[in-house]
Scaffold this motif. Sequence first.
Motif, PDB file in Angstrom:
ATOM      1  N   GLU A   1       0.838  -1.207   0.000  1.00  0.00           N
ATOM      2  CA  GLU A   1       0.000   0.000   0.000  1.00  0.00           C
ATOM      3  C   GLU A   1       0.867   1.248   0.000  1.00  0.00           C
ATOM      4  O   GLU A   1       1.829   1.359   0.745  1.00  0.00           O
ATOM      5  CB  GLU A   1      -0.913  -0.004   1.230  1.00  0.00           C
TER       6      GLU A   1
ATOM      7  N   PHE B   1      -0.698   4.597  -0.195  1.00  0.00           N
ATOM      8  CA  PHE B   1      -1.495   5.665   0.423  1.00  0.00           C
ATOM      9  C   PHE B   1      -1.521   6.955  -0.390  1.00  0.00           C
ATOM     10  O   PHE B   1      -2.030   7.972   0.073  1.00  0.00           O
ATOM     11  CB  PHE B   1      -0.995   5.994   1.838  1.00  0.00           C
TER      12      PHE B   1
ATOM     13  N   VAL C   1      -5.992   9.803   5.692  1.00  0.00           N
ATOM     14  CA  VAL C   1      -5.728   8.720   6.645  1.00  0.00           C
ATOM     15  C   VAL C   1      -5.929   9.234   8.065  1.00  0.00           C
ATOM     16  O   VAL C   1      -5.509  10.345   8.406  1.00  0.00           O
ATOM     17  CB  VAL C   1      -4.294   8.175   6.480  1.00  0.00           C
TER      18      VAL C   1
ATOM     19  N   ALA D   1       1.962   6.318   6.523  1.00  0.00           N
ATOM     20  CA  ALA D   1       1.097   6.905   5.507  1.00  0.00           C
ATOM     21  C   ALA D   1       1.651   8.246   5.026  1.00  0.00           C
ATOM     22  O   ALA D   1       1.598   8.559   3.825  1.00  0.00           O
ATOM     23  CB  ALA D   1      -0.315   7.084   6.062  1.00  0.00           C
TER      24      ALA D   1
ATOM     25  N   ALA E   1       0.292  10.009   1.538  1.00  0.00           N
ATOM     26  CA  ALA E   1      -1.072  10.387   1.898  1.00  0.00           C
ATOM     27  C   ALA E   1      -1.257  11.895   1.792  1.00  0.00           C
ATOM     28  O   ALA E   1      -0.352  12.674   2.118  1.00  0.00           O
ATOM     29  CB  ALA E   1      -1.405   9.913   3.305  1.00  0.00           C
TER      30      ALA E   1
ATOM     31  N   ILE F   1      -3.059  13.418   6.934  1.00  0.00           N
ATOM     32  CA  ILE F   1      -2.938  12.413   7.973  1.00  0.00           C
ATOM     33  C   ILE F   1      -3.326  13.068   9.285  1.00  0.00           C
ATOM     34  O   ILE F   1      -2.730  14.067   9.703  1.00  0.00           O
ATOM     35  CB  ILE F   1      -1.505  11.846   8.078  1.00  0.00           C
TER      36      ILE F   1
END
Length: 351
Positions: free
Chosen positions: A137, A139, A144, A158, A163, A166
């Motif tokens: 993964e 992200f 997240v 993440a 991401a 976060i």
Amino acid sequence: MSFCFNFDVPTQSINPDDVDENKLQNGKKDNPSKYMEHVAKPAEPVKEAKEHLPPSDTHFLLRDAVTETVTIGTLPPLRFLNETVFERTASEREDGEKILSRTAEQRSDLISGLYEGGLKVWECTYDLLERLEEAGETFRGKAVLDLGCGAGLLGILALQRGATQIHFQDYNSTVIEQLTVPNVTLNCQEDDEVDSEEDKEGSGGGKVQEEDGCKEKIKDGSPPPKIRAADLSQHHPLARCRFFSGDWSTFLAFLKKEDPLPKYDIIFTSETIYNPAYYPALHEALHQLLAPGGLVYLATKSHYFGVGGGLHLFETFVEQRGIFSVDHLWDGDEGLQRHVVVLRFRKSKGL
């Protein structure tokens, strides 16, 4: 890592002997509500939620810091404050909640309703990191939430893997201010700066590597004399993060003041279902905050002795509510069984 539980649970708390674990494991859930009839009330009043803004000058957060680094497979190194040194220097830290002194006095890793274990990196967190490494993964582009974040390693991963936003949440403000924010800041440093600093300091305590070669843990033997922290006004990764404390019910109410309500593509939560008294607030937060098509990654033990919570009881609770399906991603069969499961919204009938 040793574990010590001190649950200040009132007399109506659930007795683990009253839960027929075999029936739960064998899937005999014809009347799930009977397992939840005697769920305990939290020992303390709910803790109001608040947001914690990282200081504009984050340099002092890492002053004289002694750090550890965990590397799992192909995952980027995750750096965090050394737990042993953190405990030894607790008296020097700001702690409006007095959880550092209380945990030291009672020699407890958890005091229900007062301190919910966020100062420890619990072993199921490593289980989940390993599963994420296997899944590959990234992200990228996702929102997240690290719910019950503690040291924040899952959210930090993440952050490092792209991401968009976060958010970190923990019950205790002291955990957020003294551990989570410093750990995130530490991982926002540029790799070449960190590497050069480590080269100057040497390997210190050396490396401890598991036999399967999957995970290695590096302990820095002495505090780096000069750690350059990220500047919030210039460093993009930290600007993608927000930090919250409070219990799950007040945290959800806090976010509901925002328009629109934040929704998360991925929610991490590790070692958070030990106390059945918290299941309603946790389930409601997951229900309201998970985006359509999103995933909840839950890492947990089968059973938490002394208070009655655990995966099988939580699965029964989730099934009773009818909102989520639960799929087992990994089941460990050594010692006290541990699991990583995924929750997702159930599909409507007919789709």
